[in-house]
Design a protein around this motif. Structure first.
Motif, PDB file in Angstrom:
ATOM      1  N   ASP A 165       0.831  -1.209   0.000  1.00  0.00           N
ATOM      2  CA  ASP A 165       0.000   0.000   0.000  1.00  0.00           C
ATOM      3  C   ASP A 165       0.864   1.258   0.000  1.00  0.00           C
ATOM      4  O   ASP A 165       0.488   2.281  -0.583  1.00  0.00           O
ATOM      5  N   VAL A 166       2.017   1.186   0.649  1.00  0.00           N
ATOM      6  CA  VAL A 166       2.953   2.317   0.632  1.00  0.00           C
ATOM      7  C   VAL A 166       3.528   2.486  -0.773  1.00  0.00           C
ATOM      8  O   VAL A 166       3.628   3.610  -1.284  1.00  0.00           O
TER       9      VAL A 166
ATOM     10  N   ALA B  73      -0.016   4.189   6.975  1.00  0.00           N
ATOM     11  CA  ALA B  73       0.821   3.504   7.956  1.00  0.00           C
ATOM     12  C   ALA B  73       1.201   2.128   7.420  1.00  0.00           C
ATOM     13  O   ALA B  73       0.366   1.404   6.893  1.00  0.00           O
ATOM     14  N   ASP B  74       2.483   1.791   7.534  1.00  0.00           N
ATOM     15  CA  ASP B  74       2.934   0.489   7.030  1.00  0.00           C
ATOM     16  C   ASP B  74       2.619  -0.599   8.050  1.00  0.00           C
ATOM     17  O   ASP B  74       2.869  -0.436   9.234  1.00  0.00           O
TER      18      ASP B  74
ATOM     19  N   VAL C 278       6.642  -6.753  -0.226  1.00  0.00           N
ATOM     20  CA  VAL C 278       7.118  -6.272  -1.525  1.00  0.00           C
ATOM     21  C   VAL C 278       8.605  -5.952  -1.452  1.00  0.00           C
ATOM     22  O   VAL C 278       9.082  -5.349  -0.484  1.00  0.00           O
ATOM     23  N   ASP C 279       9.345  -6.336  -2.467  1.00  0.00           N
ATOM     24  CA  ASP C 279      10.798  -6.162  -2.543  1.00  0.00           C
ATOM     25  C   ASP C 279      11.159  -4.701  -2.811  1.00  0.00           C
ATOM     26  O   ASP C 279      11.135  -4.237  -3.940  1.00  0.00           O
ATOM     27  N   GLY C 280      11.512  -3.981  -1.744  1.00  0.00           N
ATOM     28  CA  GLY C 280      11.869  -2.573  -1.895  1.00  0.00           C
ATOM     29  C   GLY C 280      13.216  -2.353  -2.528  1.00  0.00           C
ATOM     30  O   GLY C 280      13.462  -1.308  -3.150  1.00  0.00           O
ATOM     31  N   ASN C 281      14.141  -3.323  -2.399  1.00  0.00           N
ATOM     32  CA  ASN C 281      15.454  -3.167  -3.030  1.00  0.00           C
ATOM     33  C   ASN C 281      15.333  -3.057  -4.537  1.00  0.00           C
ATOM     34  O   ASN C 281      16.206  -2.498  -5.200  1.00  0.00           O
TER      35      ASN C 281
ATOM     36  N   PRO D  40       1.295   0.158 -10.231  1.00  0.00           N
ATOM     37  CA  PRO D  40       2.264  -0.882 -10.561  1.00  0.00           C
ATOM     38  C   PRO D  40       1.592  -2.194 -10.901  1.00  0.00           C
ATOM     39  O   PRO D  40       0.466  -2.460 -10.491  1.00  0.00           O
ATOM     40  N   LYS D  41       2.291  -2.987 -11.696  1.00  0.00           N
ATOM     41  CA  LYS D  41       1.828  -4.346 -11.889  1.00  0.00           C
ATOM     42  C   LYS D  41       1.968  -5.071 -10.550  1.00  0.00           C
ATOM     43  O   LYS D  41       2.828  -4.745  -9.744  1.00  0.00           O
TER      44      LYS D  41
END
Length: 316
Positions: free
Chosen positions: A100-101, A113-114, A119-122, A215-216
């Motif tokens: 959601d972020v 709020a997380d 999800v892969d933020g890198n 995003p996909k």
């Protein structure tokens, strides 16, 4: 959604925004791309290092440490405002975070709020570590804050993003607190970025700006070590079996491969799942393993083959 520029263009964009840049060693080719993709990029994330001393901090962020290989970011922003570039590409800075972020960053709105980390933020963020002890006492000098503003502005200007494409680590991953401390006012940082973006290159206001595309759906991520722990404990049925949500992801892939009946896709890595995974290991697509190498307990190579074919990524 955007494609990252070349390393040379990236460094030029930072300098064009007035940042003082130091290029450290082989930074332009120093990355973790062999562990997974980098991009499409959606924003820039700011961290603090919990370290003291610029030289020590830069070295750690470039090389990493025993628990986490480097690079740990793309650039280190020192107390004096100097930006030390230590890597370019996938870097170990963001980890798993809240989808959601990510959606909010793409839509350029204030993040919620997380509360989850899936999800892969890198893959999706530029990362900058800022030299600060992180004890909520170590101050943020004006020169360092100004450098953060210029770095964020440079990246947003290149990609034609707004200031809300920047976020803090604490916005992304539950339990994180960085960056914090005296002098770190995030709302002020975003306001200054907005002012620079609007003031330096004024442009006519469009009647109806097109929203950035959503995003996909991100590929599920399966942690190999946790999956193996679940696989080894459940069939034995000794004590309390290890549970892990990634088992369902793997079972769904085995169903798609025609090796597991859908009714057994229940999140329990029992004997039926062991048998199905062993069949995958023995198959040509799974690697053609034989004997003890096809025991139904996932290995890195066979799991990557399964993920590549049926739509998930792995971490180990």
């Amino acid at each position: 959604m955007a494609t990252a520029p070349t390393a040379a263009t990236f460094a030029k964009a930072l300098r064009s925004e007035g940042a003082t840049v130091v290029e450290v060693g082989n930074w332009a080719t120093h990355n973790r791309n062999h562990k997974g993709p980098w991009g499409p990029v959606h924003g820039v994330m700011i961290h603090h290092t919990v370290t003291k001393g610029t030289a020590t901090t830069v070295r750690m962020c470039k090389d990493g440490h025993s628990a986490l290989p480097g690079p740990l970011c793309h650039g280190v922003i020192a107390k004096d405002g100097t930006v030390h570039l230590v890597g370019y590409g996938r870097a170990n800075h963001a980890g798993l975070g809240d989808p959601d972020v990510l959606a909010a960053v793409i839509a350029e709105r204030k993040p919620p709020a997380d509360n989850e980390a899936t999800v892969d933020g890198n893959r999706h963020f530029y990362g900058f570590e800022c030299e600060n002890l992180g004890d909520n006492k170590d101050p943020w000098p004006p020169e360092q804050i100004e450098a953060i503003v210029r770095v964020v502005t440079a990246i947003c200007r290149h990609h034609k993003w707004g200031a809300r494409s920047a976020l803090r680590h604490l916005d992304w991953q539950p339990g994180k607190v960085d960056p914090r401390g005296p002098g770190m006012d995030w709302d002020d940082v975003l306001a200054r970025v907005t002012k620079r973006l609007a003031g330096d290159k004024p442009a006519p206001q469009p009647a109806a700006p097109a929203p950035k595309p959503l995003p996909k759906p991100a590929k599920p991520v399966v942690d190999l070590s946790r999956l193996v722990a679940a696989a080894r404990s459940n069939p034995a049925a000794k004590g309390t079996p290890v549970t892990y949500s990634g088992v369902r992801t793997v079972e769904a892939a085995l169903v798609d491969a025609g090796l597991l009946a859908k009714k057994y896709s229940d999140g329990h890595y029992g004997t039926t799942t062991v048998t199905a995974y062993a069949a995958w290991q023995r198959s040509k697509a799974g690697g053609g393993y034989r004997g003890k190498d096809a025991d139904g307990i996932p290995g890195k190579a066979s799991l990557k083959r399964l993920g590549d074919r049926y739509g998930f990524t792995i971490v180990d």
